[in-house]
Design a protein around this motif. Structure first.
Motif, PDB file in Angstrom:
ATOM      1  N   PHE A 149       0.839  -1.203   0.000  1.00 14.36           N
ATOM      2  CA  PHE A 149       0.000   0.000   0.000  1.00 14.36           C
ATOM      3  C   PHE A 149       0.871   1.249   0.000  1.00 14.36           C
ATOM      4  O   PHE A 149       0.637   2.197  -0.756  1.00 14.36           O
ATOM      5  CB  PHE A 149      -0.908  -0.012   1.230  1.00 14.36           C
ATOM      6  CG  PHE A 149      -1.877   1.134   1.309  1.00 14.36           C
ATOM      7  CD1 PHE A 149      -3.165   1.000   0.837  1.00 14.36           C
ATOM      8  CD2 PHE A 149      -1.495   2.360   1.859  1.00 14.36           C
ATOM      9  CE1 PHE A 149      -4.070   2.061   0.908  1.00 14.36           C
ATOM     10  CE2 PHE A 149      -2.374   3.424   1.935  1.00 14.36           C
ATOM     11  CZ  PHE A 149      -3.667   3.279   1.454  1.00 14.36           C
ATOM     12  N   ILE A 150       1.903   1.248   0.834  1.00 17.21           N
ATOM     13  CA  ILE A 150       2.793   2.403   0.959  1.00 17.21           C
ATOM     14  C   ILE A 150       3.615   2.602  -0.314  1.00 17.21           C
ATOM     15  O   ILE A 150       3.789   3.722  -0.789  1.00 17.21           O
ATOM     16  CB  ILE A 150       3.705   2.236   2.190  1.00 17.21           C
ATOM     17  CG1 ILE A 150       2.880   2.497   3.459  1.00 17.21           C
ATOM     18  CG2 ILE A 150       4.913   3.152   2.133  1.00 17.21           C
ATOM     19  CD1 ILE A 150       3.539   2.020   4.739  1.00 17.21           C
ATOM     20  N   LEU A 189      -4.934   6.650  -0.825  1.00 17.36           N
ATOM     21  CA  LEU A 189      -4.557   7.472   0.322  1.00 17.36           C
ATOM     22  C   LEU A 189      -5.755   8.232   0.882  1.00 17.36           C
ATOM     23  O   LEU A 189      -5.849   8.475   2.085  1.00 17.36           O
ATOM     24  CB  LEU A 189      -3.450   8.451  -0.070  1.00 17.36           C
ATOM     25  CG  LEU A 189      -2.075   7.832  -0.329  1.00 17.36           C
ATOM     26  CD1 LEU A 189      -1.116   8.874  -0.895  1.00 17.36           C
ATOM     27  CD2 LEU A 189      -1.496   7.224   0.954  1.00 17.36           C
ATOM     28  N   GLN A 190      -6.678   8.583   0.008  1.00 19.74           N
ATOM     29  CA  GLN A 190      -7.859   9.333   0.432  1.00 19.74           C
ATOM     30  C   GLN A 190      -8.690   8.563   1.451  1.00 19.74           C
ATOM     31  O   GLN A 190      -9.322   9.151   2.327  1.00 19.74           O
ATOM     32  CB  GLN A 190      -8.711   9.700  -0.795  1.00 19.74           C
ATOM     33  CG  GLN A 190      -9.877  10.631  -0.504  1.00 19.74           C
ATOM     34  CD  GLN A 190      -9.453  11.967   0.085  1.00 19.74           C
ATOM     35  OE1 GLN A 190      -8.399  12.502  -0.271  1.00 19.74           O
ATOM     36  NE2 GLN A 190     -10.242  12.492   1.006  1.00 19.74           N
ATOM     37  N   GLN A 191      -8.647   7.228   1.350  1.00 24.45           N
ATOM     38  CA  GLN A 191      -9.466   6.436   2.272  1.00 24.45           C
ATOM     39  C   GLN A 191      -8.932   6.476   3.713  1.00 24.45           C
ATOM     40  O   GLN A 191      -9.583   6.007   4.630  1.00 24.45           O
ATOM     41  CB  GLN A 191      -9.574   4.982   1.784  1.00 24.45           C
ATOM     42  CG  GLN A 191      -8.293   4.174   1.825  1.00 24.45           C
ATOM     43  CD  GLN A 191      -8.391   2.887   0.997  1.00 24.45           C
ATOM     44  OE1 GLN A 191      -8.950   2.885  -0.109  1.00 24.45           O
ATOM     45  NE2 GLN A 191      -7.864   1.802   1.521  1.00 24.45           N
ATOM     46  N   LEU A 192      -7.755   7.078   3.896  1.00 23.69           N
ATOM     47  CA  LEU A 192      -7.174   7.199   5.229  1.00 23.69           C
ATOM     48  C   LEU A 192      -7.495   8.533   5.891  1.00 23.69           C
ATOM     49  O   LEU A 192      -7.137   8.749   7.050  1.00 23.69           O
ATOM     50  CB  LEU A 192      -5.645   7.059   5.157  1.00 23.69           C
ATOM     51  CG  LEU A 192      -5.082   5.815   4.480  1.00 23.69           C
ATOM     52  CD1 LEU A 192      -3.567   5.918   4.383  1.00 23.69           C
ATOM     53  CD2 LEU A 192      -5.476   4.551   5.242  1.00 23.69           C
ATOM     54  N   SER A 193      -8.172   9.423   5.169  1.00 27.51           N
ATOM     55  CA  SER A 193      -8.314  10.811   5.617  1.00 27.51           C
ATOM     56  C   SER A 193      -9.062  10.963   6.942  1.00 27.51           C
ATOM     57  O   SER A 193      -8.866  11.939   7.651  1.00 27.51           O
ATOM     58  CB  SER A 193      -8.997  11.654   4.538  1.00 27.51           C
ATOM     59  OG  SER A 193     -10.301  11.165   4.289  1.00 27.51           O
ATOM     60  N   ASN A 241      -3.556  12.073  14.100  1.00 25.76           N
ATOM     61  CA  ASN A 241      -4.599  12.245  13.090  1.00 25.76           C
ATOM     62  C   ASN A 241      -4.062  12.027  11.675  1.00 25.76           C
ATOM     63  O   ASN A 241      -2.923  11.584  11.497  1.00 25.76           O
ATOM     64  CB  ASN A 241      -5.272  13.611  13.231  1.00 25.76           C
ATOM     65  CG  ASN A 241      -4.332  14.774  12.921  1.00 25.76           C
ATOM     66  OD1 ASN A 241      -3.287  14.605  12.287  1.00 25.76           O
ATOM     67  ND2 ASN A 241      -4.693  15.974  13.358  1.00 25.76           N
ATOM     68  N   ALA A 242      -4.890  12.350  10.686  1.00 24.45           N
ATOM     69  CA  ALA A 242      -4.527  12.076   9.294  1.00 24.45           C
ATOM     70  C   ALA A 242      -3.281  12.839   8.852  1.00 24.45           C
ATOM     71  O   ALA A 242      -2.482  12.332   8.052  1.00 24.45           O
ATOM     72  CB  ALA A 242      -5.703  12.401   8.375  1.00 24.45           C
ATOM     73  N   THR A 243      -3.077  14.044   9.354  1.00 23.47           N
ATOM     74  CA  THR A 243      -1.869  14.811   9.025  1.00 23.47           C
ATOM     75  C   THR A 243      -0.620  14.027   9.434  1.00 23.47           C
ATOM     76  O   THR A 243       0.349  13.904   8.667  1.00 23.47           O
ATOM     77  CB  THR A 243      -1.878  16.176   9.742  1.00 23.47           C
ATOM     78  OG1 THR A 243      -2.982  16.938   9.287  1.00 23.47           O
ATOM     79  CG2 THR A 243      -0.584  16.948   9.482  1.00 23.47           C
TER      80      THR A 243
END
Length: 258
Positions: free
Chosen positions: A77-78, A86-90, A98-100
């Motif tokens: 994945f990475i 990546l958007q699904q991790l937001s 957090n996501a940041t």
């Protein structure tokens, strides 16, 4: 425990009692045990250790949630790093992580695994052949981890370093998982260039409390100097594998409320 000999015997017995396969299921180490590929174990273990503050069930569940968001194949994945994926991790969050923070962690892993097969290399950057402990491994890792451009300032609190006096409990626990190897099958023993003799015992409030009761720790603050003090004592009991007593001290403190 009136003598060093009897204390050693007691702690060896307790370490053996908790260093068993049954220990895995209720501990954050259970998450990397879901994987067989070395890089997946390293990544899952890293997140499980970094998330390891507070309730253990929550830590396990949140790390599993993240692994599922990464399709239970974190290394691939990475390396793929597709924007849509990546958007699904937001929406991911665990306590103050957090996501940041997550996106920076993934950026670092992508950077590292693009040129290295193992995360061990990241800990070897600051380490010398004759180092007695992993102190410079941890210092070097911190510098390397935050060497990419545009590091979010808020993310830097999630990785500890002895340079700031931290006990580095979570990273020392992670190193125990990756470095220690015995027949019990709890710790992985994947890394060979760091020796178990160099490990520092992970020091949290439970371990510190028990250590003080046994007279293994005098320092009040649970900081890097305290971690060194405790490990120095444990090294007298077993110079080759002082961190194995983490099982004893943690088990006594958390399971037995000693």
């Amino acid at each position: 425990m009136t003598s060093t000999a009897s204390l050693k015997e007691f702690l060896i017995k307790k370490a053996a009692e908790y260093n068993q396969p049954d220990f895995i299921k209720d501990d954050p180490i259970s998450v990397p045990h879901l994987f067989s590929k070395q890089q997946d174990i390293e990544i899952a273990g890293f997140f499980a250790s970094i998330f390891a503050w507070g309730n253990r069930t929550t830590i396990i569940n949140k790390t599993k949630e993240l692994m599922q968001l990464m399709d239970m194949a974190p290394h691939q994945f990475i390396l793929d790093s597709e924007p849509k994926k990546l958007q699904q991790l937001s929406g991911f969050k665990h306590r103050t992580f957090n996501a940041t923070d997550l996106y920076y962690f993934l950026e670092f892993f992508h950077h590292h695994y693009s040129s290295h097969k193992s995360l061990e290399a990241a800990f070897l950057k600051g380490m010398g052949n004759k180092d007695e402990t992993v102190e410079f491994a941890l210092r070097g890792f911190y510098e390397y981890f935050f060497s990419l451009e545009d590091v979010p300032k808020r993310t830097m609190k999630h990785i500890a370093t002895p340079a700031r006096g931290s006990s580095c409990k979570r990273l020392n626990m992670y190193l125990r998982w990756m470095v220690r190897k015995d027949k019990q099958g709890v710790d992985f023993g994947l890394w060979k260039k760091i020796s178990p003799s160099q490990l520092i015992c992970p020091l949290d409030l439970h371990v510190a409390r028990v250590a003080k009761k046994f007279g293994l720790l005098q320092r009040e603050q649970s900081d890097w100097l305290a971690a060194l003090e405790l490990t120095s004592w444990l090294r007298q009991l077993d110079p080759q594998d002082p961190a194995r007593f983490d099982f004893a001290l943690f088990g006594l403190g958390v399971m037995e409320k000693f």
